[in-house]
Design a protein around this motif. Sequence first.
Motif, PDB file in Angstrom:
ATOM      1  N   PHE A  40       0.848  -1.196   0.000  1.00 42.08           N
ATOM      2  CA  PHE A  40       0.000   0.000   0.000  1.00 42.08           C
ATOM      3  C   PHE A  40       0.888   1.252   0.000  1.00 42.08           C
ATOM      4  CE2 PHE A  40      -2.767  -3.166   2.009  1.00 42.08           C
ATOM      5  CZ  PHE A  40      -3.936  -2.998   1.282  1.00 42.08           C
ATOM      6  N   ALA A 158      -0.982   2.064  11.644  1.00 38.76           N
ATOM      7  CA  ALA A 158      -1.992   1.276  10.929  1.00 38.76           C
ATOM      8  C   ALA A 158      -2.713   0.389  11.939  1.00 38.76           C
ATOM      9  CB  ALA A 158      -1.344   0.435   9.836  1.00 38.76           C
ATOM     10  N   HIS A 161      -4.296  -4.833   8.052  1.00 39.31           N
ATOM     11  CA  HIS A 161      -3.576  -4.929   6.780  1.00 39.31           C
ATOM     12  C   HIS A 161      -4.124  -3.830   5.860  1.00 39.31           C
ATOM     13  CE1 HIS A 161      -0.921  -6.951   4.023  1.00 39.31           C
ATOM     14  NE2 HIS A 161      -1.855  -6.879   3.076  1.00 39.31           N
ATOM     15  N   GLU A 162      -3.610  -2.636   6.094  1.00 41.60           N
ATOM     16  CA  GLU A 162      -4.087  -1.440   5.391  1.00 41.60           C
ATOM     17  C   GLU A 162      -2.935  -0.481   5.193  1.00 41.60           C
ATOM     18  OE1 GLU A 162      -7.006   0.238   7.977  1.00 41.60           O
ATOM     19  OE2 GLU A 162      -5.517   0.958   9.411  1.00 41.60           O
TER      20      GLU A 162
END
Length: 280
Positions: A40, A158, A161-162
């Motif tokens: 990301f 975070a 899972h970003e």
Amino acid sequence: SYCCLLLKLPVGVQSFASWFVEREVSCYTYLEPDEIIMNFGVLPMSKSTFPEIHIKVEKKSSDIDITQEERNNREYLYDPDDIFELKLEIPPVLGVDLQYVMETSSTEENMSKFVSAAESGVIGCEDRRASGRGNEVVEFLISDTEGEQPIEINAGWATGHEAVTLVEPVKFILRSSSSLDTETEILSNIDDNVEEEENTRSDSNSAEPNDDLASNQSTSVEEDDDYDSSTETTVTMEKEISSESGSESKQENNILLEESSGRIGSKTVTPEWSSILGFF
């Protein structure tokens, strides 16, 4: 029948913190917008879903308290070998689901480094990065004695899972090169200027009598000039009067001569002369 139990585990977050701090290859990826972490792009603070998250700073090794101005400006003063306690100030709703990574802008170990990891975190990348969870504290040592450039701490967080989101960085500035010392220097310069101005004013006052004397002398000279001018005028008038008197005397003499000539020309003479002339 089967029972399915779903558990929310911070696997993605744990992977983010571990991957970004413990793996040497990750030390060449920076906490900057658009950098790729865990597939990301890193998000700037302007796109944060919780923009109120920020780095909270406390001093551990110094008796000098942090001022409110320092907190407002996100710029903190340090003396060499000061140790600071750092953590993320986060909303209660996030809790331990949030994990973070902090890193220092200093590239030299002898200038600054993390010296104590958070309870569930680690330190890596030559002590330039540290990880933690929730509001856990890490300790940061600054040894830089030159202070040529401010030392900056960046942080990203975070909750799964970003994408990792950045927070506003904080800066550490050597106390001797801070704006507070600059203000002291400015005040000192102001005092010097005031003293210099007073000395100049004193010298100017002591010079005023001489100026008055020069002014009086100038006035005397002007009066002398006026006197000489009036004297010249008087002499000129006397000359004119004398000239007029001389002209009048010359006119009187001419008149007498003319009268005498007239008498002789018309032979108007006295009786005594007439007898003498008759004899001839």
